[in-house]
Every structure is written in C-alpha cells, then in structure tokens.
Design a protein around this motif. Structure first.
Motif, PDB file in Angstrom:
ATOM      1  N   ARG A  64       0.836  -1.202   0.000  1.00 48.95           N
ATOM      2  CA  ARG A  64       0.000   0.000   0.000  1.00 48.95           C
ATOM      3  C   ARG A  64       0.873   1.254   0.000  1.00 48.95           C
ATOM      4  N   ALA A  65       1.877   1.276   0.876  1.00 49.93           N
ATOM      5  CA  ALA A  65       2.742   2.450   0.984  1.00 49.93           C
ATOM      6  C   ALA A  65       3.535   2.686  -0.296  1.00 49.93           C
ATOM      7  N   ALA A  66       4.080   1.622  -0.887  1.00 49.77           N
ATOM      8  CA  ALA A  66       4.864   1.760  -2.117  1.00 49.77           C
ATOM      9  C   ALA A  66       4.006   2.261  -3.270  1.00 49.77           C
ATOM     10  N   GLN A  67       2.815   1.700  -3.417  1.00 49.06           N
ATOM     11  CA  GLN A  67       1.926   2.149  -4.492  1.00 49.06           C
ATOM     12  C   GLN A  67       1.484   3.596  -4.288  1.00 49.06           C
ATOM     13  N   GLU A  68       1.122   3.947  -3.062  1.00 43.46           N
ATOM     14  CA  GLU A  68       0.695   5.317  -2.776  1.00 43.46           C
ATOM     15  C   GLU A  68       1.829   6.303  -3.050  1.00 43.46           C
ATOM     16  N   LEU A  69       3.023   5.967  -2.622  1.00 47.63           N
ATOM     17  CA  LEU A  69       4.172   6.839  -2.802  1.00 47.63           C
ATOM     18  C   LEU A  69       4.464   7.089  -4.277  1.00 47.63           C
ATOM     19  N   VAL A  70       4.554   6.025  -5.060  1.00 51.93           N
ATOM     20  CA  VAL A  70       4.845   6.175  -6.489  1.00 51.93           C
ATOM     21  C   VAL A  70       3.706   6.890  -7.200  1.00 51.93           C
ATOM     22  N   THR A  71       2.480   6.543  -6.896  1.00 50.16           N
ATOM     23  CA  THR A  71       1.330   7.184  -7.538  1.00 50.16           C
ATOM     24  C   THR A  71       1.314   8.689  -7.269  1.00 50.16           C
ATOM     25  N   LYS A  72       1.555   9.088  -6.032  1.00 47.99           N
ATOM     26  CA  LYS A  72       1.551  10.518  -5.704  1.00 47.99           C
ATOM     27  C   LYS A  72       2.707  11.252  -6.368  1.00 47.99           C
ATOM     28  N   ILE A  73       3.871  10.643  -6.416  1.00 48.68           N
ATOM     29  CA  ILE A  73       5.013  11.289  -7.080  1.00 48.68           C
ATOM     30  C   ILE A  73       4.720  11.484  -8.562  1.00 48.68           C
ATOM     31  N   VAL A  74       4.196  10.454  -9.210  1.00 40.15           N
ATOM     32  CA  VAL A  74       3.880  10.527 -10.640  1.00 40.15           C
ATOM     33  C   VAL A  74       2.820  11.598 -10.906  1.00 40.15           C
ATOM     34  N   GLU A  75       1.775  11.624 -10.088  1.00 40.74           N
ATOM     35  CA  GLU A  75       0.704  12.611 -10.278  1.00 40.74           C
ATOM     36  C   GLU A  75       1.200  14.038 -10.040  1.00 40.74           C
ATOM     37  N   LYS A  76       1.878  14.275  -8.924  1.00 37.29           N
ATOM     38  CA  LYS A  76       2.323  15.631  -8.584  1.00 37.29           C
ATOM     39  C   LYS A  76       3.349  16.179  -9.563  1.00 37.29           C
ATOM     40  N   ASN A  77       4.135  15.292 -10.178  1.00 40.37           N
ATOM     41  CA  ASN A  77       5.170  15.736 -11.105  1.00 40.37           C
ATOM     42  C   ASN A  77       4.763  15.590 -12.564  1.00 40.37           C
ATOM     43  N   GLU A  78       3.524  15.156 -12.775  1.00 40.81           N
ATOM     44  CA  GLU A  78       2.949  15.042 -14.112  1.00 40.81           C
ATOM     45  C   GLU A  78       3.849  14.234 -15.049  1.00 40.81           C
ATOM     46  N   ILE A  79       4.216  13.032 -14.593  1.00 37.29           N
ATOM     47  CA  ILE A  79       5.028  12.150 -15.420  1.00 37.29           C
ATOM     48  C   ILE A  79       4.284  10.833 -15.646  1.00 37.29           C
ATOM     49  N   SER A  80       4.705  10.108 -16.650  1.00 38.26           N
ATOM     50  CA  SER A  80       4.105   8.802 -16.925  1.00 38.26           C
ATOM     51  C   SER A  80       5.198   7.747 -16.823  1.00 38.26           C
ATOM     52  N   ALA A  81       4.795   6.511 -16.788  1.00 38.36           N
ATOM     53  CA  ALA A  81       5.742   5.406 -16.717  1.00 38.36           C
ATOM     54  C   ALA A  81       6.726   5.461 -17.878  1.00 38.36           C
ATOM     55  N   PHE A 111       8.718  -7.042  -0.985  1.00 37.65           N
ATOM     56  CA  PHE A 111       9.496  -6.068  -1.748  1.00 37.65           C
ATOM     57  C   PHE A 111       8.568  -4.939  -2.198  1.00 37.65           C
ATOM     58  N   PRO A 112       8.934  -3.675  -1.995  1.00 35.20           N
ATOM     59  CA  PRO A 112       8.107  -2.577  -2.516  1.00 35.20           C
ATOM     60  C   PRO A 112       7.920  -2.656  -4.038  1.00 35.20           C
ATOM     61  N   THR A 113       8.937  -3.123  -4.750  1.00 36.22           N
ATOM     62  CA  THR A 113       8.822  -3.198  -6.207  1.00 36.22           C
ATOM     63  C   THR A 113       7.709  -4.131  -6.665  1.00 36.22           C
ATOM     64  N   SER A 114       7.427  -5.164  -5.885  1.00 35.38           N
ATOM     65  CA  SER A 114       6.348  -6.095  -6.251  1.00 35.38           C
ATOM     66  C   SER A 114       5.006  -5.380  -6.340  1.00 35.38           C
ATOM     67  N   ALA A 115       4.814  -4.401  -5.489  1.00 37.89           N
ATOM     68  CA  ALA A 115       3.567  -3.626  -5.510  1.00 37.89           C
ATOM     69  C   ALA A 115       3.517  -2.690  -6.702  1.00 37.89           C
TER      70      ALA A 115
END
Length: 121
Positions: A21-38, A56-60
């Motif tokens: 949950r924490a890993a997904q939330e962290l990456v999702t918020k960074i991507v949204e706030k910085n307007e970047i895509s995968a 592993f956080p990467t698994s999420a």
C-alpha cells in the motif's frame, strides 16, 4: 532532462499489505504531482529499513498500470542508530521538463520528519 525525484513513507507494521500500500501510494503521488508517466521513467530505486521483511516494494509497483516494464530495484537501507523505523524510501529517475525547484518530492506518514523543508503533498 533527467531528474531525481525522492520520497519516503512509513508503515504501521511489517506486513505485505502495508508495504505494498505504501509503495503504491508513494509512487502514484510522485507521478501525479510531477505530471510524469511510466514511459518517462528510467528507473525506480527503493530502499527499506531492515525491519521491513514481509515484501518487496517493487512487487507492488509492478501491479500499477503501465509499470510492468519500468526497471525497478530494491535495496536494504543503511542501518544508522536513531534512524526512522518501518520506512520505505524511493528515488525515481525520470525525464521531466522541470527545474530542480519545481520537482515535488513526496514524504508520507512519519517520513515527513525526514525532510521537513519539503512540503511533501
């Protein structure tokens, strides 16, 4: 231009669900706030404190849509006396058209203590 975007989050306990949950939330918020895509991400590097052993956080992050081909890496955080426990840190290397001062670094939960100079969310 290649930029490094930092972030961190803490969890309440050492469980796969909490870590994911924490890993997904962290990456999702960074991507949204910085307007970047995968597509613009060169790599994502995670580190976790030694008390996080359930997942592993990467698994999420691989479960996030479009992230299955982004290079991901996990490492154990250097153990330092008095450091924040139950903490996941991330460094995202991405191509963005922003100055260093325009980058939004995200710190969630108790991890906000790590960089009080950055507003986070």
């Amino acid at each position: 231009m290649l930029r490094g975007i930092r972030g961190a989050a803490t969890v309440e306990k050492n469980s796969r669900e909490e870590i994911w949950r924490a890993a997904q939330e962290l990456v999702t918020k960074i991507v949204e706030k910085n307007e970047i895509s995968a597509e613009n991400i060169g790599a994502i590097i995670f580190s976790s404190t030694k008390d996080l052993t359930a997942a592993f956080p990467t698994s999420a992050v691989r479960k996030i849509s479009d992230f299955q081909f982004v290079p991901l890496f996990d490492a154990q955080e250097t153990e330092v006396e008095g450091s924040l426990p139950l903490c996941i840190r991330v460094l995202i290397l991405a191509d963005v058209e922003k100055n260093l001062t325009e980058i939004h670094h995200i710190y969630l939960g108790e991890a906000k203590k790590l960089r009080p100079d950055l507003s986070g969310e």
